[in-house]
Design an enzyme around this catalytic site. Sequence first.
Site, PDB file in Angstrom:
ATOM      1  N   VAL A 140       0.658  -1.216  -0.057  1.00 36.22           N
ATOM      2  CA  VAL A 140       0.123  -0.090   0.060  1.00 36.22           C
ATOM      3  C   VAL A 140       0.866   1.303   0.024  1.00 36.22           C
ATOM      4  O   VAL A 140       1.833   1.517   1.095  1.00 36.22           O
ATOM      5  CB  VAL A 140      -0.865   0.104   1.078  1.00 36.22           C
ATOM      6  CG1 VAL A 140      -1.798   1.218   1.263  1.00 36.22           C
ATOM      7  CG2 VAL A 140      -1.844  -1.282   1.434  1.00 36.22           C
ATOM      8  N   LYS A 141       0.703   2.221  -1.176  1.00 35.53           N
ATOM      9  CA  LYS A 141       1.505   3.530  -1.498  1.00 35.53           C
ATOM     10  C   LYS A 141       0.850   4.537  -0.513  1.00 35.53           C
ATOM     11  O   LYS A 141      -0.420   4.767  -0.818  1.00 35.53           O
ATOM     12  CB  LYS A 141       1.835   3.416  -2.911  1.00 35.53           C
ATOM     13  CG  LYS A 141       2.948   4.391  -2.797  1.00 35.53           C
ATOM     14  CD  LYS A 141       3.338   4.215  -4.359  1.00 35.53           C
ATOM     15  CE  LYS A 141       4.559   4.735  -4.829  1.00 35.53           C
ATOM     16  NZ  LYS A 141       4.765   4.897  -6.310  1.00 35.53           N
ATOM     17  N   ILE A 142       1.610   5.198   0.427  1.00 36.14           N
ATOM     18  CA  ILE A 142       0.969   5.872   1.029  1.00 36.14           C
ATOM     19  C   ILE A 142       1.915   7.417   1.062  1.00 36.14           C
ATOM     20  O   ILE A 142       2.812   7.361   0.852  1.00 36.14           O
ATOM     21  CB  ILE A 142       0.918   5.684   2.559  1.00 36.14           C
ATOM     22  CG1 ILE A 142       0.344   4.320   2.801  1.00 36.14           C
ATOM     23  CG2 ILE A 142       0.347   6.985   3.573  1.00 36.14           C
ATOM     24  CD1 ILE A 142      -1.220   4.354   3.119  1.00 36.14           C
TER      25      ILE A 142
END
Length: 218
Positions: free
Chosen positions: A86-88
């Site tokens: 998950v890219k945050i």
Amino acid sequence: MKFFIDTANLDQIKEAQALGVLDGVTTNPSLMAKEGISGDENVIQHYLDICAIVDGPVSAEVISTDYEGMIAEGERLAALHENIVVKIPMIKDGVKALRYFSDKGIKTNCTLVFSAGQALLAAKAGATYVSPFIGRLDDISFDGLQLIEQIRLIYDNYGFDTQILSASVRHTMHVISCAEVGSDVMTGPLSAIVGLLNHPLTDIGLEKFLADHAKVNS
Ligand code: G3P
């Protein structure tokens, strides 16, 4: 150093995979838009298509910028496939979301990192990867590589597990420099990966070998 390809283009991902040196994929909303991927269902199917090509981490970026939104989106993305990361974004709610996912054992990639302070925060929050954008720093006359060196030093000083994922890599020299300064991963376009192949002396040498072989075997 691990090689990730920074694209949502399936043909390019397949080409890099076929070369046998690909460790993972990173995407972002701009790269998805470039491929004309829109709408929730299509976006999700596209991530699944990428995961079917590459057996390695695939970064999928959230669009939300509030904590609850990032958690909901990130959980949905993480449930798609075991290789989804998950890219945050590096914003205040993003740091909180990194901690949430880290505590749940969900892998994260903290993106849009442009300073050592931001990288330190990402590591403190338990990010799996931190993505400093070296090309965009070079674009504005800051030395992107110097930032990678600085983060390497800080992470090594304290034994942080967060992996440095040098992003916004644009060309072969970026790849080589990242390897020299100890980046854990680099993500770049296909051209930066296959460009590493090129050397005129290789081409000249091969031509001569084949010509000499043909002379005595014709
Ligand atoms: O991984 C981040 C990357 O996609 C940004 O690259 O070339 O748009 O600066 P670039």
